[in-house]
Design a protein around this motif. Structure first.
Motif, PDB file in Angstrom:
ATOM      1  N   LEU A   1       0.836  -1.183   0.000  1.00  0.00           N
ATOM      2  CA  LEU A   1       0.000   0.000   0.000  1.00  0.00           C
ATOM      3  C   LEU A   1       0.880   1.246   0.000  1.00  0.00           C
ATOM      4  N   PRO A   2       0.621   2.198  -0.903  1.00  0.00           N
ATOM      5  CA  PRO A   2       1.416   3.426  -0.912  1.00  0.00           C
ATOM      6  C   PRO A   2       0.962   4.386   0.189  1.00  0.00           C
ATOM      7  N   VAL A   3       1.931   4.989   0.867  1.00  0.00           N
ATOM      8  CA  VAL A   3       1.654   5.970   1.920  1.00  0.00           C
ATOM      9  C   VAL A   3       2.642   7.129   1.790  1.00  0.00           C
ATOM     10  N   HIS A   4       2.329   8.237   2.426  1.00  0.00           N
ATOM     11  CA  HIS A   4       3.225   9.395   2.400  1.00  0.00           C
ATOM     12  C   HIS A   4       4.374   9.261   3.400  1.00  0.00           C
ATOM     13  N   ASP A   5       4.083   8.743   4.582  1.00  0.00           N
ATOM     14  CA  ASP A   5       5.071   8.633   5.659  1.00  0.00           C
ATOM     15  C   ASP A   5       4.944   7.238   6.274  1.00  0.00           C
ATOM     16  N   THR A   6       5.930   6.397   6.039  1.00  0.00           N
ATOM     17  CA  THR A   6       5.843   4.998   6.459  1.00  0.00           C
ATOM     18  C   THR A   6       5.755   4.844   7.974  1.00  0.00           C
TER      19      THR A   6
ATOM     20  N   GLU B   1       0.116 -13.937  12.449  1.00  0.00           N
ATOM     21  CA  GLU B   1       0.233 -15.209  11.746  1.00  0.00           C
ATOM     22  C   GLU B   1       1.362 -15.076  10.729  1.00  0.00           C
ATOM     23  N   PRO B   2       2.299 -16.009  10.719  1.00  0.00           N
ATOM     24  CA  PRO B   2       3.420 -15.919   9.775  1.00  0.00           C
ATOM     25  C   PRO B   2       2.941 -15.786   8.330  1.00  0.00           C
ATOM     26  N   GLY B   3       3.571 -14.879   7.609  1.00  0.00           N
ATOM     27  CA  GLY B   3       3.270 -14.706   6.199  1.00  0.00           C
ATOM     28  C   GLY B   3       2.115 -13.778   5.890  1.00  0.00           C
ATOM     29  N   ARG B   4       1.415 -13.307   6.910  1.00  0.00           N
ATOM     30  CA  ARG B   4       0.309 -12.375   6.678  1.00  0.00           C
ATOM     31  C   ARG B   4       0.802 -10.978   7.012  1.00  0.00           C
ATOM     32  N   ARG B   5       1.245 -10.292   5.959  1.00  0.00           N
ATOM     33  CA  ARG B   5       1.901  -9.004   6.149  1.00  0.00           C
ATOM     34  C   ARG B   5       1.276  -7.898   5.308  1.00  0.00           C
ATOM     35  N   LEU B   6       1.422  -6.689   5.821  1.00  0.00           N
ATOM     36  CA  LEU B   6       1.085  -5.478   5.090  1.00  0.00           C
ATOM     37  C   LEU B   6       2.365  -4.675   4.981  1.00  0.00           C
ATOM     38  N   THR B   7       2.749  -4.335   3.753  1.00  0.00           N
ATOM     39  CA  THR B   7       3.935  -3.526   3.523  1.00  0.00           C
ATOM     40  C   THR B   7       3.496  -2.142   3.059  1.00  0.00           C
ATOM     41  N   LEU B   8       3.858  -1.131   3.834  1.00  0.00           N
ATOM     42  CA  LEU B   8       3.539   0.255   3.518  1.00  0.00           C
ATOM     43  C   LEU B   8       4.734   0.844   2.778  1.00  0.00           C
ATOM     44  N   LEU B   9       4.508   1.297   1.554  1.00  0.00           N
ATOM     45  CA  LEU B   9       5.593   1.819   0.722  1.00  0.00           C
ATOM     46  C   LEU B   9       5.542   3.337   0.670  1.00  0.00           C
ATOM     47  N   GLY B  10       6.642   3.967   1.081  1.00  0.00           N
ATOM     48  CA  GLY B  10       6.743   5.413   1.043  1.00  0.00           C
ATOM     49  C   GLY B  10       7.403   5.893  -0.234  1.00  0.00           C
ATOM     50  N   PRO B  11       7.471   7.205  -0.441  1.00  0.00           N
ATOM     51  CA  PRO B  11       8.089   7.761  -1.641  1.00  0.00           C
ATOM     52  C   PRO B  11       9.526   7.302  -1.853  1.00  0.00           C
ATOM     53  N   ALA B  12      10.289   7.067  -0.771  1.00  0.00           N
ATOM     54  CA  ALA B  12      11.683   6.638  -0.901  1.00  0.00           C
ATOM     55  C   ALA B  12      11.817   5.236  -1.486  1.00  0.00           C
ATOM     56  N   SER B  13      10.689   4.500  -1.564  1.00  0.00           N
ATOM     57  CA  SER B  13      10.725   3.145  -2.129  1.00  0.00           C
ATOM     58  C   SER B  13      10.863   3.168  -3.651  1.00  0.00           C
ATOM     59  N   GLY B  14      10.539   4.312  -4.246  1.00  0.00           N
ATOM     60  CA  GLY B  14      10.586   4.409  -5.701  1.00  0.00           C
ATOM     61  C   GLY B  14       9.307   3.967  -6.383  1.00  0.00           C
ATOM     62  N   ILE B  15       8.292   3.568  -5.609  1.00  0.00           N
ATOM     63  CA  ILE B  15       7.023   3.148  -6.202  1.00  0.00           C
ATOM     64  C   ILE B  15       6.388   4.340  -6.922  1.00  0.00           C
ATOM     65  N   ALA B  16       5.831   4.075  -8.080  1.00  0.00           N
ATOM     66  CA  ALA B  16       5.279   5.146  -8.903  1.00  0.00           C
ATOM     67  C   ALA B  16       3.794   5.398  -8.637  1.00  0.00           C
ATOM     68  N   VAL B  17       3.253   4.797  -7.586  1.00  0.00           N
ATOM     69  CA  VAL B  17       1.836   4.959  -7.269  1.00  0.00           C
ATOM     70  C   VAL B  17       1.686   5.940  -6.116  1.00  0.00           C
ATOM     71  N   GLU B  18       0.812   6.904  -6.297  1.00  0.00           N
ATOM     72  CA  GLU B  18       0.543   7.883  -5.248  1.00  0.00           C
ATOM     73  C   GLU B  18      -0.444   7.315  -4.232  1.00  0.00           C
ATOM     74  N   PRO B  19      -0.300   7.652  -2.957  1.00  0.00           N
ATOM     75  CA  PRO B  19      -1.310   7.275  -1.973  1.00  0.00           C
ATOM     76  C   PRO B  19      -2.659   7.895  -2.350  1.00  0.00           C
ATOM     77  N   GLY B  20      -3.718   7.325  -1.830  1.00  0.00           N
ATOM     78  CA  GLY B  20      -5.057   7.828  -2.111  1.00  0.00           C
ATOM     79  C   GLY B  20      -5.806   6.919  -3.067  1.00  0.00           C
ATOM     80  N   LEU B  21      -5.518   5.615  -2.997  1.00  0.00           N
ATOM     81  CA  LEU B  21      -6.186   4.661  -3.880  1.00  0.00           C
ATOM     82  C   LEU B  21      -7.693   4.702  -3.640  1.00  0.00           C
ATOM     83  N   ASP B  22      -8.460   4.825  -4.707  1.00  0.00           N
ATOM     84  CA  ASP B  22      -9.910   4.893  -4.553  1.00  0.00           C
ATOM     85  C   ASP B  22     -10.568   3.522  -4.668  1.00  0.00           C
ATOM     86  N   TRP B  23      -9.774   2.487  -4.561  1.00  0.00           N
ATOM     87  CA  TRP B  23     -10.249   1.096  -4.552  1.00  0.00           C
ATOM     88  C   TRP B  23      -9.410   0.340  -3.528  1.00  0.00           C
ATOM     89  N   ALA B  24      -9.965  -0.699  -2.961  1.00  0.00           N
ATOM     90  CA  ALA B  24      -9.266  -1.461  -1.924  1.00  0.00           C
ATOM     91  C   ALA B  24      -8.464  -2.589  -2.568  1.00  0.00           C
TER      92      ALA B  24
END
Length: 117
Positions: free
Chosen positions: A9-14, A43-66
């Protein structure tokens, strides 16, 4: 067998997003870096990774779908925590045959889908 290792999930501040997800959904942070924060459900393997701008991901936070769902044992308690956190969770929908669910947003404007199973 193939399993999904993490939802992203993209976020502004991890770091602040990790704190919010830990408090609101009782997730356990296992790392907090500027580029990403990783939280587990317990539970092992059930993770949420929050990606900030420093990750290089090209997706902006504010996804209008889950992009994933969060499974809660107690929908009412989660709705209350979301309301206290300033989110405006929607009404609960669904039925006993499939599931009960509602949507909300996180502080970055990402749409969240919360289900009971």
């Amino acid at each position: 067998m193939t399993q999904i290792g993490s939802a992203f999930l993209p976020v502004h501040d991890t770091r602040s997003a990790a704190d919010w997800y830990a408090k609101t959904f009782d997730l356990h942070p296992i790392s907090r870096e500027d580029h990403a924060a990783v939280l587990e459900t317990g539970e092992p393997g059930r993770r949420l990774t929050l990606l900030g701008p420093a990750s290089g991901i090209a997706v902006e936070p504010g996804l209008d779908w889950a992009p994933f769902n969060l499974v809660a044992d107690d929908l009412a308690a989660v709705r209350d925590r979301l309301t206290e956190a300033g989110s405006k969770p929607g009404d609960v929908h669904g039925d006993d045959e499939t599931c009960f669910w509602f949507t909300a947003t996180d502080p970055d404007g990402n749409t969240l889908l919360v289900v009971d199973r």
